[in-house]
Write a protein that holds these residues in place. Structure first.
Motif, PDB file in Angstrom:
ATOM      1  N   GLY A 150    -108.424  16.503 -33.830  1.00 31.68           N
ATOM      2  CA  GLY A 150    -108.565  15.754 -35.068  1.00 31.68           C
ATOM      3  C   GLY A 150    -107.670  16.318 -36.145  1.00 31.68           C
ATOM      4  O   GLY A 150    -106.587  16.852 -35.869  1.00 31.68           O
ATOM      5  N   ALA A 192    -106.500  12.202 -31.757  1.00 31.96           N
ATOM      6  CA  ALA A 192    -107.386  11.889 -32.889  1.00 31.96           C
ATOM      7  C   ALA A 192    -108.618  11.139 -32.403  1.00 31.96           C
ATOM      8  O   ALA A 192    -108.507  10.174 -31.637  1.00 31.96           O
ATOM      9  CB  ALA A 192    -106.637  11.063 -33.919  1.00 31.96           C
ATOM     10  N   SER A 221    -116.402  12.247 -38.651  1.00 27.32           N
ATOM     11  CA  SER A 221    -115.282  12.383 -37.722  1.00 27.32           C
ATOM     12  C   SER A 221    -114.134  13.141 -38.377  1.00 27.32           C
ATOM     13  O   SER A 221    -113.954  13.107 -39.596  1.00 27.32           O
ATOM     14  CB  SER A 221    -114.800  10.994 -37.265  1.00 27.32           C
ATOM     15  N   VAL A 223    -111.080  12.696 -38.885  1.00 23.41           N
ATOM     16  CA  VAL A 223    -109.929  11.837 -39.178  1.00 23.41           C
ATOM     17  C   VAL A 223    -110.102  11.247 -40.572  1.00 23.41           C
ATOM     18  O   VAL A 223    -111.217  11.150 -41.085  1.00 23.41           O
ATOM     19  CB  VAL A 223    -109.774  10.685 -38.153  1.00 23.41           C
TER      20      VAL A 223
END
Length: 331
Positions: A150, A192, A221, A223
């Protein structure tokens, strides 16, 4: 009645005088901003830069990687200057924007690695840059052994340290400006993950002394979730009547961060009752739909109505205080 009118007139005169002082200062500051900054910063991009067109650090990283990052500070003035540096982990601020400059007071529980912990400035955080010269400063990156995939996100902050005013001149106005730069830092690892967005809770409260409903959104997450549009409808569960319908666009969620989204209720305030919230959050690639019941108690409604400025009548003397406060902000 005559005395009250006189007080209003004098209050208005004072506000006009204050605005007359403030406006010339504001216009002058806008017309010659670059003459006062005196320094600039440029990132020296390394070989693992993902896109050389970007002026910030956009780096491809891996487990156990060690690297030294460099930034050159330019001093365009005729005397030495001091620049204070700091590295911060990015987060989503209360305006729904990714914040790179101001350090966070707390972090989301999903955040595994803070960029400001894996990246440390080498040497002192305050450096002296000679007159009409430049200086290279460095930061050491040490990635731990990890299977992390990520994005880690943050910013390298630079602020000119202003000299203290030693003179004491009566009846004079000293205006002190502070200038700062921030260079973004984005570390990408592996593949990612898919972005996630969750709604954790809905509460009532005050936003800058205005009665509001707060919707807490989380991005667990690793991202960035860019350009999100929020469409929110709040209804009364008992009467099924519409209470509030609002839209907000351009929300940017930093990796592993939360966003406390305030919905102002206006002069109607917060009435006790049971409510239902429906929110649609979407960008070009994804869409999330949230449904949430929440309750505003009579105690909460009374408390926030008492502390709010929504329903209060503002005295004309507040305009005088606001004018003086604006002068302090300009200074």
């Amino acid at each position: 009645m005559g005395k009250r009118c006189n007080r209003y007139i004098w209050s208005l005169v004072v506000v006009i005088i204050l605005l007359g002082v403030l406006l010339p200062i504001s216009v002058q500051a806008k017309t010659t901003p670059n003459n006062n900054i005196g320094f600039s910063v440029v990132a020296q991009l390394p070989d693992n830069q993902v896109d050389m067109k970007n002026s910030f650090f956009d780096l491809k990283m891996r487990s156990e990687q060690q690297q030294t990052l460099k930034v050159k500070i330019y001093n365009a003035t005729k005397r030495d200057i001091k620049v204070k540096m700091g590295i911060h982990t990015a987060y989503t601020n209360n305006n729904g924007v990714i914040e790179y400059m101001t350090p966070a007071t707390k972090f989301d529980s999903s955040l595994r690695y803070r960029l400001d912990k894996v990246t440390q400035i080498e040497g002192d955080s305050v450096v002296t840059v000679p007159a009409n010269d430049s200086k290279v400063v460095m930061a050491k990156v040490q990635i731990p052994t990890t299977n992390f995939e990520g994005v880690m996100l943050g910013g390298w902050h630079f602020r000119k340290v202003e000299e203290k005013v030693t003179s004491n001149v009566k009846e004079s106005l000293n205006i002190k400006n502070q200038y700062a730069y921030v260079i973004g830092m984005k570390y990408s690892f592996g593949k990612a993950p898919q972005p996630e967005l969750t709604l954790t809770n809905v509460t009532s409260g005050l936003e800058n002394y205005r009665q509001s409903i707060f919707v807490n959104l989380r991005n667990p997450s690793a991202v960035i979730i860019p350009d999100v549009k929020l469409t929110t409808v709040i209804t009364n569960r008992a009467t099924k009547k519409l209470v509030k319908a609002v839209k907000k666009s351009g929300v940017q969620m930093a990796p592993n961060s939360s966003y406390q989204y305030p919905i102002l209720t206006g002069n109607t305030g917060l009435e006790a009752g049971k409510y239902h919230l429906r929110m649609v959050a979407k960008n070009k690639a994804h869409q999330w739909v949230f449904e949430k019941d929440f309750t505003i108690t009579a105690k909460e409604a009374k408390k926030y109505a008492r502390e709010s400025v929504d329903t209060k009548v503002i005295s004309p003397y507040w305009f005088v205080l606001i004018g003086a406060f604006l002068m302090l902000i300009v200074g």
